[in-house]
Structures are given as C-alpha cells and as structure tokens.
Design a protein around this motif. Structure first.
Motif, PDB file in Angstrom:
ATOM      1  N   LYS A 295      14.028  -3.694  -1.459  1.00  0.00           N
ATOM      2  CA  LYS A 295      14.791  -2.803  -0.577  1.00  0.00           C
ATOM      3  C   LYS A 295      14.735  -1.367  -1.095  1.00  0.00           C
ATOM      4  CE  LYS A 295      18.124  -6.101   1.382  1.00  0.00           C
ATOM      5  NZ  LYS A 295      17.434  -7.321   0.961  1.00  0.00           N
ATOM      6  N   LYS A 296      14.713  -1.205  -2.409  1.00  0.00           N
ATOM      7  CA  LYS A 296      14.619   0.128  -2.995  1.00  0.00           C
ATOM      8  C   LYS A 296      13.292   0.779  -2.628  1.00  0.00           C
ATOM      9  CE  LYS A 296      15.574   2.524  -7.331  1.00  0.00           C
ATOM     10  NZ  LYS A 296      15.986   2.347  -8.742  1.00  0.00           N
ATOM     11  N   ILE A 297      12.218  -0.006  -2.616  1.00  0.00           N
ATOM     12  CA  ILE A 297      10.902   0.519  -2.222  1.00  0.00           C
ATOM     13  C   ILE A 297      10.940   0.972  -0.766  1.00  0.00           C
ATOM     14  CG2 ILE A 297       8.531  -0.185  -1.702  1.00  0.00           C
ATOM     15  CD1 ILE A 297       8.656  -1.953  -4.202  1.00  0.00           C
ATOM     16  N   ILE A 298      11.536   0.162   0.093  1.00  0.00           N
ATOM     17  CA  ILE A 298      11.621   0.507   1.523  1.00  0.00           C
ATOM     18  C   ILE A 298      12.421   1.781   1.718  1.00  0.00           C
ATOM     19  CG2 ILE A 298      12.569  -0.243   3.745  1.00  0.00           C
ATOM     20  CD1 ILE A 298      11.939  -3.145   2.867  1.00  0.00           C
ATOM     21  N   VAL A 299      13.585   1.851   1.085  1.00  0.00           N
ATOM     22  CA  VAL A 299      14.471   3.006   1.248  1.00  0.00           C
ATOM     23  C   VAL A 299      13.812   4.280   0.738  1.00  0.00           C
ATOM     24  CG1 VAL A 299      16.615   4.049   0.417  1.00  0.00           C
ATOM     25  CG2 VAL A 299      16.617   1.699   1.266  1.00  0.00           C
ATOM     26  N   ASN A 300      13.182   4.211  -0.430  1.00  0.00           N
ATOM     27  CA  ASN A 300      12.596   5.413  -1.029  1.00  0.00           C
ATOM     28  C   ASN A 300      11.349   5.881  -0.287  1.00  0.00           C
ATOM     29  OD1 ASN A 300      14.600   5.431  -2.943  1.00  0.00           O
ATOM     30  ND2 ASN A 300      13.389   4.416  -4.515  1.00  0.00           N
ATOM     31  N   ASN A 301      10.498   4.939   0.125  1.00  0.00           N
ATOM     32  CA  ASN A 301       9.237   5.321   0.758  1.00  0.00           C
ATOM     33  C   ASN A 301       9.406   5.716   2.217  1.00  0.00           C
ATOM     34  OD1 ASN A 301       6.598   4.753  -1.012  1.00  0.00           O
ATOM     35  ND2 ASN A 301       8.176   3.291  -1.600  1.00  0.00           N
TER      36      ASN A 301
ATOM     37  N   ASP B 145       0.831  -1.209   0.000  1.00  0.00           N
ATOM     38  CA  ASP B 145       0.000   0.000   0.000  1.00  0.00           C
ATOM     39  C   ASP B 145       0.862   1.254   0.000  1.00  0.00           C
ATOM     40  OD1 ASP B 145      -2.290  -1.486  -0.003  1.00  0.00           O
ATOM     41  OD2 ASP B 145      -2.625  -1.359   2.170  1.00  0.00           O
ATOM     42  N   MET B 146       1.906   1.258   0.850  1.00  0.00           N
ATOM     43  CA  MET B 146       2.781   2.426   0.923  1.00  0.00           C
ATOM     44  C   MET B 146       3.469   2.695  -0.411  1.00  0.00           C
ATOM     45  SD  MET B 146       4.651   2.492   4.650  1.00  0.00           S
ATOM     46  CE  MET B 146       5.218   0.805   4.632  1.00  0.00           C
ATOM     47  N   ALA B 147       3.796   1.623  -1.136  1.00  0.00           N
ATOM     48  CA  ALA B 147       4.502   1.760  -2.412  1.00  0.00           C
ATOM     49  C   ALA B 147       3.550   1.956  -3.579  1.00  0.00           C
ATOM     50  CB  ALA B 147       5.377   0.535  -2.651  1.00  0.00           C
ATOM     51  N   GLY B 148       2.232   1.876  -3.332  1.00  0.00           N
ATOM     52  CA  GLY B 148       1.253   2.018  -4.410  1.00  0.00           C
ATOM     53  C   GLY B 148       1.230   0.820  -5.337  1.00  0.00           C
ATOM     54  N   LEU B 149       1.480  -0.374  -4.781  1.00  0.00           N
ATOM     55  CA  LEU B 149       1.514  -1.599  -5.576  1.00  0.00           C
ATOM     56  C   LEU B 149       0.431  -2.562  -5.120  1.00  0.00           C
ATOM     57  CD1 LEU B 149       5.383  -2.236  -5.445  1.00  0.00           C
ATOM     58  CD2 LEU B 149       4.116  -1.231  -7.357  1.00  0.00           C
ATOM     59  N   THR B 150       0.068  -3.474  -5.984  1.00  0.00           N
ATOM     60  CA  THR B 150      -0.813  -4.564  -5.574  1.00  0.00           C
ATOM     61  C   THR B 150       0.032  -5.647  -4.911  1.00  0.00           C
ATOM     62  OG1 THR B 150      -0.574  -5.786  -7.650  1.00  0.00           O
ATOM     63  CG2 THR B 150      -2.303  -4.084  -7.555  1.00  0.00           C
ATOM     64  N   GLY B 151      -0.643  -6.558  -4.219  1.00  0.00           N
ATOM     65  CA  GLY B 151       0.085  -7.649  -3.575  1.00  0.00           C
ATOM     66  C   GLY B 151       0.849  -8.490  -4.572  1.00  0.00           C
ATOM     67  N   ASP B 152       0.248  -8.733  -5.736  1.00  0.00           N
ATOM     68  CA  ASP B 152       0.912  -9.547  -6.759  1.00  0.00           C
ATOM     69  C   ASP B 152       2.132  -8.831  -7.328  1.00  0.00           C
ATOM     70  OD1 ASP B 152      -0.894 -11.593  -6.437  1.00  0.00           O
ATOM     71  OD2 ASP B 152      -2.210 -10.915  -8.073  1.00  0.00           O
TER      72      ASP B 152
END
Length: 652
Positions: free
Chosen positions: A244-250, A204-211
């Motif tokens: 990890k890029k999603i975690i770092v950026n968000n 949700d934080m990254a604006g992605l679906t679970g898949d």
C-alpha cells in the motif's frame, strides 16, 4: 402525526419562547435541555424528529459535538447562535446541519427554517434509500450482462465511483488465515476511462522485480475490517503495509478505504479504494458499503467463481485500457474537458444528483464553467426533454428581475402593452438556472424563497396563483456564507438552495487539465478560423502552467483564440500573458516568490482588469472591449469595477 422537536438551549428565556412558538405552530416539544448530556438522555427516550441546537452550551461539550452524534442517529438539527461568524459557520458546516438561525430571530423565520430543514432531511433520507436500491439493482443487472468477469468487475467499480470515489482501486483475493493470493487494479484516467494495472505493471512503476514485489506482498497482512484512513492516519497505517505504501507514494494517493467481502468457502475478496484527495472518506461511506456488503458479495460470487480468482487474475495484460459505456453520462459531459481528480469528482457528484429533483447550488469563480455544469445536470435529468431556462441575475436591472422571473399582465405597469410569460412559467416541467444568484436584490430573495417552497408564482398585476413544477439550479461566484453574515443574502434562502452544493475548483488548482483544455481550444478555433495549427510549443505550455489564471477556463479559451489569430506557423510558439502575474515564466525561468510581492486574489484581479482596460483605452462594451477580452458580460464587469474600487481615473 405531530413532529417532535427537542430544544437544546442554555438560556431559559429563549428556550421557553421557542417552545411557545413551536407549540402554537402545531409541533410537539418533547423536551428542553441545557447541556449535551441532558440532551442525549432525552434523545434516547423520545427520539425527536428534529433538534434545535445552540452551539455554545454548558459543560465540556458544545452543540457541534452533539451534532456529530445526531448525524450518527440520522436526526435532523438546526443550529442556533448569537455569534454568526464565518469561522463558526465553517466548523458548524462540517457537520452538515439542516439549517442555521441567528439570534434574535422572528417567528416567521424560525418556521420557514424548520420547513426547509424537514424538506432537506426527508430529501436526504429518500436519496440514501434510492442510492442503495439503485446500486443493488445495478449489481444484479451486471451479473446477467454479457462480458468477461474482468469487464463486469470494472462495471461494478464504475457504478460505485459516485458514491465511494476513488482514483485507484485494487481487488485482491485470499482465503481466511492466508496471505495475498491474486489481484487486479484499476487506475482512473478519465470520467469513464480506467487503466487496468497488473501486478507486473505495479512492480515496474515501483522499480521492483516481480519477486521483490511478491516478497513485499507476503509482508503485507490482509486488511480484514471495513475501515478508512485519511491524510496523517493513512501515513501511519502504511508502516504496516509495504505494498500500500508503494501505491500511495507512486500514485500520490492520500486517502484509503477498505471493503473486505466474504464470498464463499472462506474466500475473501477485498476492495481497496484510494483517492488523491485528502480527507476523502467518512463514516457515511462506511455506513453505505456496510449496508451494500451482502448484495455486493453475492454479485461477486457469481461474477468471479473461485477457480477464476485463483488463476485468471494473472492473465491481465499490463496497461490495458477500458472505456466503460452503456449510459448517456459521457455524452452529457461532452463540453467539459477534464481529467484532474478534482473535476472528475465533480462529475461523479453531478451524476448522482442529476436524476433527482434536488436543488443544486453551483459555486465557483468566474470562468470556471458553472453554466456548463448546469447544462449537464439538466441533460442527465428526467426533465431533459423539457426546457432549460437560463437567467443571469447580474445582467438584469433590479427593477426588471421580478418581471423577467414571474412575468406580468397587460397594463400591470407603464409600458406593459401585452401579457408576458416569465422565466419560471417557461421552465415549467423543466429546469431553471439562476446564474449569479448572489446578485439578486434582497426584496426579491423573499419571493424566490416562496416560489421554491410553494412551487407557485403570481405574475405582476395578476389576480391568481399559477402552479409550476420546476427544478432549481443556482450558481454564484460569491461567498454566500460571507454574504449571509453581512446581511446581503437571506440565510433561509441559502439553505433552501444549498441542498446539494457543487463547488468547482479554479483552474490554478487543477493545472493538469491545462494541456487537455489547450488542445481542445486549439482544435476548436483552428477549425473555426481555418488555420492548420496543431499544438503548442513546450515553452509556451510552461508559461501557461506557471500562470495563476484569475479568469480561469474562460480566460484560457480567449487567450488560445487570440494566439491562433496571431500565429503564422503550425505551432503556437508564444503566448501573451499579463505581466503582473508573479508566477510567469520569463526567459525560461520562473520568478521566485521570495522576490515578488504576493498579492491577494482581489488585488491580482484588480491589476489584471486595469491592465486590460488600459489596453482597450477604457472601452468596456462591444468588439475588442474589456468585457469581451476578459470573457465577462458588460454588466458583470461593471459590478466587478464597483466591487474592486476601479474608477475611471485608473483606466488610462
């Protein structure tokens, strides 16, 4: 047993003079080297207890290069230099030396520096051993405590926090040779508060679906090595790890440390630590977790059986919040309002050092809360049931400091009509807090150093030595390194106090704490003044966030108190900030820096003090005086007036 010392010095006359002094003092000089290469050869053969190390040496490598190798070997070292510049000290300090000597030096100064260096090194070794033993015991206790495996896993993470700091932690499981299996994450939201982040929440934080997130996870190979990446290194690493890029950026993380644990049957549980601080992790962190790897893996194997790792991790509810209790740390920090990662790191460091008897030096600008940190250290120490004695070195005339600290006998001087106990005796078995230590006169610094080393005092006019047992906490808003460089503060005393430095960031560097502090002060003063004020308007808060706060938290506290007094309704709609600040919000727009004259901190402070003095018609002491408005003691304000060159003509 004689302590072995290696001298690394390329000036032969100085080297042999050092050897003569050390030999006469009972040390064994195991060698003299004039280059890093020669020094390393002697170190391999002799394994000295300490190295006296010149910064500038023959050859391509210098003393700072050698210091890094000595740190890896856990050998204490003291720098020698003829060029004592702040820039050199800054580079040298990064290697965490145990002392620093400026050439030419006297024999007594050298021997005192060595005593301090051996004390600090021994303290460091004992501290590391205590850390490991404490954590191993904690892991075992957590295993046997009641609670769910998720709660136990969080408790392990929280107990690692002071030693391996993190703002975000993921724990994932996978089998050798396979991709990601399951995971759980913890986001730090307060000192002992953590938010559980599920895989769905991360998507949700990254604006992605679970898949979509799952597909990215399959493209992210597991990290199988104990390793860390800071700043630029982390950015380069992220190209190979999309999750990890999603975690770092968000979540705006800037450092990463990975700890894979082989649990059983080829199952690997990997801890991934993230920090918002750049340059957060170091080889020391790798060394610590490497030594703890086995005991931690054993605890994880019991806490989280394999079948739970394969199924239960999916059942964590998104955004579940856990508050970790079971200790008195949170209560000791009651007076400290903060959720910024800078301040949470400070509290973590305090929780490490507090139970020890290590000397602590608290650094920070006026108004940042140094005394509150000192009180927390005492409250978390084994001395908490004994006195905490506070003395402000800036508030006492130089002629009275010695009698205040050490006491005096009846008849010791004119006016000494009775015996008086000094602050050090009052603090026996407890803690003494020396605030504004940078204001202490040079002649008294020598006596303080002796007290710290010998743990004994002598009253003025006294005939005998009095043994004491005190823990020293000192604080200053001065740059002590600059004071040392300019000859106003003793180098040996600086290193004796600075065993464990705690540097409190100014409020302008942790503005995310401002809304919390504002609400805290509103609640405090509304109750005190009996007004029903519940909050602050958005415009007023924006003004506070745009201001640079030269007076820090103390200035904010006084501003909120004045604003409550001037407010009629339930909401503070406006605040009266000094006009000089170039970042103030004016008519809902921020003044552009390009259109403002950017001044130094001292220039801004000077302007602010002059404006306050003008508003008080030059009144400094008493109610509504400049000292009260600025949140300073009158003596401290007088010192600032002198330092900033503010004369009476400037005040009107």
């Amino acid at each position: 047993m004689e302590k072995k010392i290696l001298i690394v010095e390329d000036e032969s006359l100085i080297a042999y003079d050092l050897k003569l002094i050390l030999t006469r003092a009972g040390y064994k000089v195991c060698g003299i080297a004039d280059s890093v290469k020669e020094a390393l050869e002697i170190i391999e053969e002799e394994l000295p207890d300490l190295v006296l190390l010149d910064i500038f040496l023959k050859g391509p490598l210098n003393g700072i290069d050698l210091a890094k190798k000595l740190t890896d070997k856990n050998i204490a070292f003291v720098y020698l230099s003829a060029n004592f510049q702040e820039s050199i000290l800054e580079k040298a300090r990064e290697t965490q030396p145990y002392g620093f000597m400026l050439k030419p030096f006297r024999e007594k100064e050298l021997l005192i520096t060595l005593d301090v260096a051996f004390y600090r090194h021994q303290n460091s070794i004992e501290s590391k051993l205590r850390q490991e033993q404490l954590l191993e015991t904690v892991f075992k206790n957590i295993v046997n405590e009641p609670g769910t495996w998720e709660q136990k896993l969080l408790k392990i993470a929280v107990n690692l926090q002071p030693y391996i700091p993190f703002d975000y932690l993921t724990v994932i499981s996978y089998h050798t040779g396979q991709q990601f299996n399951n995971g759980i994450s913890f986001l730090r939201t307060g000192f002992n508060e953590y938010q559980v982040i599920s895989t769905a929440s991360l998507a949700d934080m990254a604006g992605l679906t679970g898949d979509e997130l799952k597909a990215l996870q399959q493209k992210s190979p597991p990290s199988t090595q104990i390793e860390f990446f800071n700043a630029a290194g982390l950015k380069a690493m992220l190209n190979h790890y999309p999750v990890k890029k999603i975690i770092v950026n968000n979540l705006k993380q800037q450092s990463f440390l990975n700890l894979p644990l082989l649990v059983s049957g080829g199952l690997i549980v990997s801890f991934s630590f993230y920090s918002r601080k750049d340059n957060c992790y170091s080889p020391d962190h790798l060394n610590l977790i490497s030594r703890l790897q086995r005991s931690l893996a054993n605890a994880i194997a019991i806490i989280i059986p394999e079948e739970q790792l394969n199924t239960s991790l999916r059942k964590i509810e998104p955004h579940e919040t856990e508050q970790v209790n079971g200790n008195n740390k949170t209560a000791a920090f009651t007076g400290i309002i903060a959720k910024s990662h800078q301040m949470l790191t400070i509290l973590d460091h305090v929780s490490i050092v507090a139970p020890l008897d290590t000397s602590v030096l608290i650094l920070g600008e006026s108004g940042t809360g140094k005394e509150q940190i000192a009180k927390s250290i005492h409250q978390l120490s084994l001395r908490k049931h004994k006195p905490l004695v506070v003395i402000n070195c800036a508030a006492l005339p130089a002629s009275l400091i010695e009698s205040e600290l050490f006491g005096f006998e009846k008849g010791a001087f004119t006016g000494a009509i009775e015996k008086r106990i000094g602050k050090f005796e009052m603090a026996d078995q407890g803690t003494i807090f020396l605030d504004e230590i940078g204001e202490m006169p040079a002649e008294l610094q020598v006596k303080l150093l002796r007290v710290l080393q010998e743990q004994e005092i002598e009253r003025i006019g006294g005939r005998g030595i009095i043994k004491i047992n005190v823990r020293i906490i000192a604080a200053t808003n001065r740059n002590l390194e600059k004071e040392v460089e300019e000859g106003r503060f003793r180098l040996d005393l600086y290193y004796r106090l600075c065993v464990f430095p705690v540097s409190i960031p100014p409020l302008r560097e942790r503005k995310e704490d401002i809304p919390l502090l504002v609400q805290h002060f509103i609640n405090k003063f509304a109750l005190k003044i009996s007004k029903r004020i519940t909050g602050l308007s958005t415009d007023a808060l924006n003004q506070l966030l745009a201001y640079t706060w030269p007076g820090n938290v103390r200035e904010l506290e006084h501003l909120i108190e004045r604003s409550i007094l001037l407010t009629d309704g339930n909401i503070i709609k406006e605040v009266q900030l000094p006009r000089f600040n170039s970042l103030m919000m004016v008519n809902d727009a921020t003044i552009a820096l390009d259109d403002a004259v950017i001044k130094t901190i001292d220039e801004n402070a000077r302007d602010h003090i002059v404006n306050v003095l003008k508003s008080c018609n030059g009144k400094i002491n008493g109610e509504n005086g400049a000292a009260e408005i600025l949140g300073l003691k009158p003596s401290t304000l007088h010192s600032k007036l002198k330092k900033l060159g503010i004369k009476r003509n400037d005040r009107y």
